[in-house]
Write a protein that holds these residues in place. Structure first.
Motif, PDB file in Angstrom:
ATOM      1  N   HIS A   1       0.833  -1.206   0.000  1.00 16.46           N
ATOM      2  CA  HIS A   1       0.000   0.000   0.000  1.00 16.46           C
ATOM      3  C   HIS A   1       0.872   1.262   0.000  1.00 16.46           C
ATOM      4  CE1 HIS A   1      -3.375   2.416   2.279  1.00 16.46           C
ATOM      5  NE2 HIS A   1      -2.983   3.000   1.173  1.00 16.46           N
TER       6      HIS A   1
ATOM      7  N   LEU B   1      -7.952   0.755  -1.245  1.00 18.61           N
ATOM      8  CA  LEU B   1      -6.728   0.678  -0.455  1.00 18.61           C
ATOM      9  C   LEU B   1      -6.765   1.599   0.771  1.00 18.61           C
ATOM     10  CD1 LEU B   1      -4.009   0.574  -3.257  1.00 18.61           C
ATOM     11  CD2 LEU B   1      -4.429  -1.180  -1.547  1.00 18.61           C
TER      12      LEU B   1
ATOM     13  N   THR C   1      -7.574  -0.154   3.992  1.00 16.63           N
ATOM     14  CA  THR C   1      -6.784  -1.325   4.444  1.00 16.63           C
ATOM     15  C   THR C   1      -5.556  -0.916   5.232  1.00 16.63           C
ATOM     16  OG1 THR C   1      -5.426  -1.373   2.436  1.00 16.63           O
ATOM     17  CG2 THR C   1      -7.492  -2.602   2.387  1.00 16.63           C
TER      18      THR C   1
ATOM     19  N   ILE D   1      -4.346  -3.063  -6.199  1.00 13.44           N
ATOM     20  CA  ILE D   1      -3.233  -2.343  -6.824  1.00 13.44           C
ATOM     21  C   ILE D   1      -3.259  -2.555  -8.333  1.00 13.44           C
ATOM     22  CG2 ILE D   1      -0.711  -2.304  -7.037  1.00 13.44           C
ATOM     23  CD1 ILE D   1      -0.574  -2.802  -4.023  1.00 13.44           C
TER      24      ILE D   1
ATOM     25  N   ASP E   1      -7.676   3.103  -5.590  1.00 11.81           N
ATOM     26  CA  ASP E   1      -7.162   3.919  -4.484  1.00 11.81           C
ATOM     27  C   ASP E   1      -8.148   3.979  -3.328  1.00 11.81           C
ATOM     28  OD1 ASP E   1      -5.103   4.326  -6.208  1.00 11.81           O
ATOM     29  OD2 ASP E   1      -5.505   6.450  -6.582  1.00 11.81           O
TER      30      ASP E   1
ATOM     31  N   THR F   1      -5.329  -6.998  -1.561  1.00 10.80           N
ATOM     32  CA  THR F   1      -4.477  -5.816  -1.730  1.00 10.80           C
ATOM     33  C   THR F   1      -3.811  -5.842  -3.103  1.00 10.80           C
ATOM     34  OG1 THR F   1      -4.047  -5.753   0.660  1.00 10.80           O
ATOM     35  CG2 THR F   1      -2.532  -4.542  -0.757  1.00 10.80           C
TER      36      THR F   1
END
Length: 357
Positions: free
Chosen positions: A301, A350, A353, A342, A347, A338
């Motif tokens: 991340h 994420l 997380t 990506i 975005d 995750t």
């Protein structure tokens, strides 16, 4: 009627002359020969002669055995003994405890103690381990048996050295002229006197309580600040060199505590968008524990948020291979999720997380 004769070990009261008893008392209080000579106003070589006579009469092996015998026979009471120099009484509080600077004890690294900024000599490592056990007790009374189990484990000392170590620690730590100003004693054992000592482990727990309050309030900035303060308390190898099972267990517990605090801080940093600031610490955590999937996900991340998408995907590949080679398992659902976000450039996903709990 038959009688049974009870054999008793010779004691200082029955075998020693008055001057020899005085020398044994001073030895039991931890004084050196030169200090004993000054205290009793006799030549230093006379002190050595008296000590040799004491050992012979009582059948003792060495000076250490003489110290233990002085405690065992009641000649020396822990916390009481001659002082080699006069000290002015410290001002008292309303309850009679010495006022003035507290003793600070640090356990989150090599054991150290200070009084008014001055480092204190805590003696050899086994004696330090006794102090660490009291400091880790967080103010509760620790029994002599707990000290023996925690510091010596399955190899207890041949003689009753705990009172000797307590006496020496009291002498090193005391505030003013009160021998019990820092270490108190009752029928159940020993404890650090409430309000007399600042212990960094206690401060750590206070900060983490404040972190939880900030978390509940949704104040990520304050949570990051408090976590950073907590981490600043750690200063090297935990309880470095201290012997015994208690020190070993505490090294593991406190190491895990530190890692958990780092992860919480980094999680909040990611939620605040502080990706670049988090990367270095996350890399260090992955090197130390390459199978930690939550940390790997956080590193992915942070790298992605810093514009380093290819590196983020590389972290997933290396973690996946390591899990397969070392554990024979695939990546967890969280790590795969995750990775997929990506790849999609999600975005928003994420952003939810970043915090590990």
């Amino acid at each position: 009627m038959s009688t049974t004769t009870v054999s008793r070990r010779p004691t200082a009261a029955t075998l020693l002359r008055q001057q020899e008893r005085r020398v044994l008392h001073a030895v039991g209080c931890g004084l050196r020969d030169d200090e004993i000579a000054a205290d009793l106003a006799i030549p230093e070589d006379a002190v050595a002669g008296h000590l040799a006579s004491i050992l012979a009469k009582l059948g003792l092996r060495d000076r250490a055995a003489a110290i233990v015998h002085a405690f065992d026979c009641g000649l020396v009471v822990p916390g009481h003994g001659p002082r080699t120099q006069e000290s002015r009484p410290a001002p008292r509080t309303a309850v009679g405890r010495a006022a003035g600077p507290n003793v600070r004890i640090s356990l989150l690294g090599p054991l150290q103690a200070w009084q008014d900024g001055r480092p204190l000599n805590l003696g050899h490592l086994r004696q330090q381990a006794v102090l660490a056990a009291l400091a880790l007790g967080a103010g509760r009374t620790v029994s002599q048996q707990e000290l023996l189990d925690g510091v010596w484990g399955l190899e207890p000392p041949l003689t009753n050295v705990v009172p000797v170590y307590i006496y020496r620690l009291r002498k090193a730590l005391r505030i003013g002229d009160r021998p019990d100003s820092v270490i108190e004693h009752d029928r159940c054992g020993y404890r650090l006197a409430p309000g007399a000592v600042d212990v960094d482990v206690v401060r750590l727990e206070e900060l983490l309580t404040a972190v939880r309050r900030a978390d509940r309030a949704g104040d990520a900035t304050e949570a990051v600040r408090l976590c950073a303060q907590a981490l600043d308390l750690f200063r090297g190898e935990l309880l470095a060199g201290l012997p015994g099972p208690l020190a070993e267990l505490e090294r593991v517990r406190l190491t895990e505590r530190r890692i958990a605090v780092i992860q919480r801080k980094l999680g909040w940093q990611l939620r605040l968008g502080q990706h670049c600031e988090a990367i270095a610490e996350l890399f260090a955590l992955t090197v130390a524990d390459p199978l930690n999937e939550p940390v790997a996900a956080m590193l992915m991340h942070a790298l992605y948020g810093s514009g380093r998408r290819a590196e983020a995907l590389t972290v997933f590949d290396s973690t996946r291979r390591r899990l397969a080679d070392d554990l024979g398992v695939p990546p967890s659902r969280m790590l795969r999720r995750t990775y997929q976000m990506i790849l999609r450039g999600d975005d928003a996903g994420l952003g939810h997380t970043g915090t590990t709990r």
